[in-house]
Structure formats: structure tokens, C-alpha cells
Design a protein around this motif. Structure first.
Motif, PDB file in Angstrom:
ATOM      1  N   UNK A  20      -3.349  -3.971  -7.867  1.00  0.00           N
ATOM      2  CA  UNK A  20      -3.972  -5.021  -8.627  1.00  0.00           C
ATOM      3  C   UNK A  20      -5.557  -5.131  -8.055  1.00  0.00           C
ATOM      4  N   UNK A  21      -6.099  -4.496  -7.545  1.00  0.00           N
ATOM      5  CA  UNK A  21      -7.544  -4.478  -7.271  1.00  0.00           C
ATOM      6  C   UNK A  21      -8.268  -3.311  -7.789  1.00  0.00           C
ATOM      7  N   UNK A  43      -7.349  -4.386   1.497  1.00  0.00           N
ATOM      8  CA  UNK A  43      -6.993  -5.237   0.305  1.00  0.00           C
ATOM      9  C   UNK A  43      -6.148  -6.361   0.573  1.00  0.00           C
ATOM     10  N   UNK A  44      -4.917  -5.894   0.973  1.00  0.00           N
ATOM     11  CA  UNK A  44      -3.821  -6.888   1.132  1.00  0.00           C
ATOM     12  C   UNK A  44      -4.263  -7.912   2.174  1.00  0.00           C
ATOM     13  N   UNK A  85      -1.620  -5.502 -13.119  1.00  0.00           N
ATOM     14  CA  UNK A  85      -1.268  -5.709 -11.714  1.00  0.00           C
ATOM     15  C   UNK A  85      -2.246  -6.707 -11.003  1.00  0.00           C
ATOM     16  N   UNK A  86      -1.584  -7.382 -10.082  1.00  0.00           N
ATOM     17  CA  UNK A  86      -2.389  -8.361  -9.435  1.00  0.00           C
ATOM     18  C   UNK A  86      -1.800  -8.399  -7.739  1.00  0.00           C
ATOM     19  N   UNK A  87      -2.790  -8.747  -6.963  1.00  0.00           N
ATOM     20  CA  UNK A  87      -2.554  -8.710  -5.437  1.00  0.00           C
ATOM     21  C   UNK A  87      -1.489  -9.652  -4.966  1.00  0.00           C
ATOM     22  N   UNK A 127       0.890  -1.196  -0.093  1.00  0.00           N
ATOM     23  CA  UNK A 127      -0.059   0.052   0.071  1.00  0.00           C
ATOM     24  C   UNK A 127       1.012   1.305   0.132  1.00  0.00           C
ATOM     25  N   UNK A 154      -6.345   0.297   1.471  1.00  0.00           N
ATOM     26  CA  UNK A 154      -5.192  -0.643   0.640  1.00  0.00           C
ATOM     27  C   UNK A 154      -4.895  -1.706   1.685  1.00  0.00           C
ATOM     28  N   UNK A 184      -2.507 -15.133  -8.106  1.00  0.00           N
ATOM     29  CA  UNK A 184      -3.581 -14.201  -9.038  1.00  0.00           C
ATOM     30  C   UNK A 184      -2.571 -13.809 -10.088  1.00  0.00           C
ATOM     31  N   UNK A 188      -6.895  -9.954   0.388  1.00  0.00           N
ATOM     32  CA  UNK A 188      -6.472 -10.283  -1.095  1.00  0.00           C
ATOM     33  C   UNK A 188      -7.902 -10.280  -1.880  1.00  0.00           C
ATOM     34  N   UNK A 189      -8.733  -9.012  -1.597  1.00  0.00           N
ATOM     35  CA  UNK A 189      -9.642  -8.708  -2.383  1.00  0.00           C
ATOM     36  C   UNK A 189      -9.356  -8.215  -3.647  1.00  0.00           C
ATOM     37  N   UNK A 190     -10.069  -8.544  -4.647  1.00  0.00           N
ATOM     38  CA  UNK A 190      -9.986  -8.015  -6.153  1.00  0.00           C
ATOM     39  C   UNK A 190     -10.805  -6.866  -6.446  1.00  0.00           C
TER      40      UNK A 190
END
Lengths: 141, 279
Positions: free
Chosen positions: B226-227, B189-190, A103-105, A85, B186, A109, B193-195
Motif C-alpha cells: 500500500x505504499x 514503511x510498516x 492496497x493500503x498500509x 513485508x 518495507x 487508510x 505508516x508511510x505512503x
């Protein structure tokens, strides 16, 4: 040259994980090394894992978009995964939104996305040759 | 008569001075509803004792090390007063009410009353001001704490579904708050692991260029990670304002309601609902 970022080949993809603090020379070396590797292995996709990267500056941001642009010309898709972040906020504040980079998490993925991106590209060729039909179908799943 | 003489005077008449001082405080309107009387007596006695020790080593410089015990005591006292909700003037009265009994004492015993009274009044004024300063910083820390807890309270990130987050924004957005919202989103999200993240701005009264800018920054930052972000709950006036301001929302998906946004999110995930067979 003290350290070097390893570039791993995994099937049609190249995998690189940035685990150390990036300094400018390292970034330049990586850029050059990656272009050579893409050509050598005929890589279809590059996955860059930056989950361990905690500090970015405008130079590293530019380097990422440079790598993406070069790879695109060499017909390889680039995906950046695991951005922290704080790094994302910094890049946005710097005005670098990395347009055109997928991008991806996380790596998982990212890999799936990369496979579907490459499969999408190859779906046309599949009709002609029918050779890669099996791999493409499973990759696109 | 020097400061040592004043210290001597303080030491010799400690008991009487304490009685008169506490009486003076009581007359000045001690807040017995907020402060225990025995606490005040204990505080007064302790201050008097520390004052005596410190005064014996010179009363010119309050920054000197030997004044530290006195200052620490005042700091604690003022801090507690501000927490208890006592007014600043009442806090200052604690120190200033010592003047009258002390001046009387000096007048009775000193060879040069005027000089000594002047020195003492200067000292007590400084101590009084110091206690006010501490009182104020105590107040400020309370305000800061409240502000922080309010900021945290006002920005919950909720999980709607596996891999779908929502952040309902309520109330005016400023840069400070948007920054916290951005970070909270953010981080979440990490963590999950939500898209997809849905930013619902139904409760935001006005959107100006700054707020729009911040929203776009949040969306871009999420995208970098990536989200994907969906903005929902844009009211007609706000939509008009955004267009009027010429803010470019780019390729951000906007939906009228949270339900619509949720539907889009589910669709992108490939989740589908199947109605239960009717009996």
C-alpha cells in the motif's frame, strides 16, 4: 467445516479480516461466501485485512486476485490492507504482483481510500439524482 | 611403550618440559606485543596438563570425548590469537614447538624412541592442524561480522516528512544487499505508516539487469503493502543502460533528483508550503 472467516457488513462496505492460517479449503469457502455476500448486501466495496497473515503461497495469492476480479464484475471495489513485508516479498518472488488490486498500509487508510474510490464512481450519478449528494461529498473528503 | 607411558613421561617431567617449551616458543619469535608472556605460560601449562590427562586414556582418536578439554583449550587460544591479529603460522608454532622438547625427552627415556616419536608427532600434527582450523574459523567469523555490520551501515532508511521515507543507496548493489535494502525499507514503511518511499540511486555506480530487477521487485512489494515508490537520481549513463537492456520500469515514477521526487511526494500528500510574508 471447522472454521470460517467472518464477513462483516459496514454500511455499503464489507469487511473481512483474515486472522488464521489460510488453507486451501478455507480460501475456497471464503471466495464463495464473499461473492454471495456482495450480491446480498449490494456491497460497493470490500476491505480485506491481511495484517495477521504471515504465510502465503501461490494459491492464496491467486485467490486474492480471483476475489478482486469477481468483485469487480459484481461492481464492488476491493482493497487489501496491512500486508506484512515478508508476505509482500514472497508474493513478488512468486511473480504475483496482484495487478489491479488496490492496497493500503492499514485499515484506516484503506477505508478512506475505498470511500474515495466509491465516491468517485458515484459522482456521475449524483448529478442525476442528487440523492446521495451528502454522503458522497463527505466520503470524498 | 604405549600412550600411557607417554602420559607418564609427560607427568613426571611436566615442570622441565614447560620451561623448555616456553623457551622454544620465545625463540620462535613470540609476539610479546600482542600476547602477554604470562598468558602464554599459563596457556602452555594448562595445555600440557590437559594433554597428559587425555594421553593417558589413548592418543589414537582425537574425536574421543577425553580429548575434548584439549580441543576446547586450543579453540579458545586460536580464536583469541586470530582476534589479536597473530598470523596462522605463529598460532601453529604454539603446538609445533612442543615437538622438540618432547622428542628429546622420549629419546632419553623411551625403550623404543622411534615408535613413540612417530605416535607423538602424529598427535601433535593433528592438534596443530586443529588449532589452524580454529584460527581460520575465528577469522571467518570476524569477516562475517564485519560484512554484516557494513551491510547494516550502508542501508539507512530516513524519514523526510510525515509519511515520506527516503533510502539513499550508495555503492554497488548485489542481490544480497538489495534483499536487505528491500526488507529494511518495507519494515520501515510498516513502522512509520508511510505512503511514499523515495529510492535514491545517485550513489549507485552501475545498474545491470539484476539490479534493475531487484529495484522493480522492491517497488512492487511496497505497492502490495500500500505504499508508493519513487526512484530518483538516475544518472544519464544509467538511464541509457536501462533502456539499452530493455528493462521495463512499468508505471514506476522516476525523477531526476531527490528534490524533484520529494516535491512529487509532497504534492501527492497534499502538503503545500506557503512562503512567509516578507517584512
Amino acid at each position: 467445516m471447522a472454521d470460517k472467516i467472518p464477513i462483516l457488513k459496514m454500511g455499503r462496505f464489507l469487511l473481512l479480516s483474515i486472522q488464521v492460517d489460510m488453507h486451501d479449503q478455507l480460501a475456497l469457502d471464503l471466495q464463495e461466501d464473499l461473492t454471495h455476500q456482495i450480491v446480498r448486501h449490494k456491497a460497493k466495496g470490500v476491505l480485506i485485512d491481511i495484517s495477521a497473515l504471515e504465510i502465503v503461497d501461490s494459491f492464496i495469492g491467486r485467490m486474492l486476485s480471483h476475489i478482486a476480479n469477481v468483485s469487480r464484475i459484481l461492481d464492488a471495489k476491493v482493497i487489501v490492507v496491512g500486508m506484512q513485508p515478508a508476505v509482500a516479498i514472497t508474493l513478488v518472488e512468486l511473480g504475483l504482483s496482484l495487478e489491479g488490486i488496490a492496497t493500503a498500509l492499514n485499515t484506516e487508510k484503506g477505508m478512506r481510500r475505498l470511500e474515495s474510490m466509491v465516491a468517485e464512481d458515484e459522482s456521475v450519478g449524483e448529478l442525476e439524482s442528487g440523492e446521495n449528494a451528502d454522503t458522497s461529498a463527505s466520503a470524498g473528503d | 611403550m604405549s600412550s600411557t607411558a607417554i602420559a607418564e613421561l609427560l607427568r613426571n617431567h611436566e615442570a622441565t618440559l614447560l620451561d623448555v617449551w616456553v623457551a622454544a616458543q620465545r625463540n620462535a619469535g613470540m609476539r610479546l606485543d600482542l600476547m602477554n608472556e604470562s598468558t602464554i605460560v599459563t596457556n602452555s601449562a594448562e595445555l600440557l596438563r590437559k594433554l597428559t590427562t587425555a594421553a593417558a586414556q589413548g592418543m589414537d582418536d582425537l574425536d574421543a570425548a577425553h580429548w575434548q578439554p584439549v580441543k576446547t583449550l586450543l579453540e579458545q587460544f586460536s580464536f583469541n590469537q586470530s582476534r589479536a591479529g597473530v598470523s596462522p603460522s605463529e598460532t601453529a608454532t604454539f603446538v609445533f614447538s612442543l615437538k622438540e622438547p618432547l622428542f628429546k625427552l622420549i629419546q632419553e627415556h623411551s625403550a623404543e624412541p622411534l615408535v613413540d616419536i612417530w605416535a607423538t608427532t602424529q598427535l601433535l600434527d593433528k592438534l596443530g592442524l586443529y588449532s589452524i582450523e580454529c584460527f581460520m574459523s575465528g577469522r571467518e567469523s570476524v569477516i562475517r561480522e564485519q560484512q554484516e555490520s557494513m551491510l547494516e551501515l550502508s542501508t539507512p532508511v530516513v524519514e523526510l516528512w510525515d509519511g515520506i521515507l527516503a533510502i539513499p543507496l550508495i555503492g554497488a548493489l548485489d542481490s544480497n544487499r538489495t534483499q536487505i535494502v528491500m526488507e529494511a525499507l518495507l519494515e520501515k514503511i510498516v513502522e512509520t505508516e508511510s505512503d511514499i518511499a523515495i529510492i535514491d540511486i545517485t550513489g549507485v555506480p552501475t545498474v545491470d539487469t539484476m539490479v534493475a530487477q531487484h529495484l522493480i521487485k522492491t517497488v512492487t512489494a511496497a505497492k502490495l503493502m500500500g505504499a508508493q515508490c519513487i526512484i530518483s537520481g538516475i544518472r544519464p549513463q544509467i538511464a541509457a543502460t536501462i533502456v539499452h537492456l530493455g528493462v521495463e520500469l512499468g508505471d514506476v515514477i522516476t525523477k531526476a533528483s531527490l528534490a524533484d521526487a520529494f516535491r512529487v511526494a509532497l504534492k501527492q500528500q497534499g502538503t503545500r508550503f506557503i512562503a512567509a510574508t516578507s517584512r
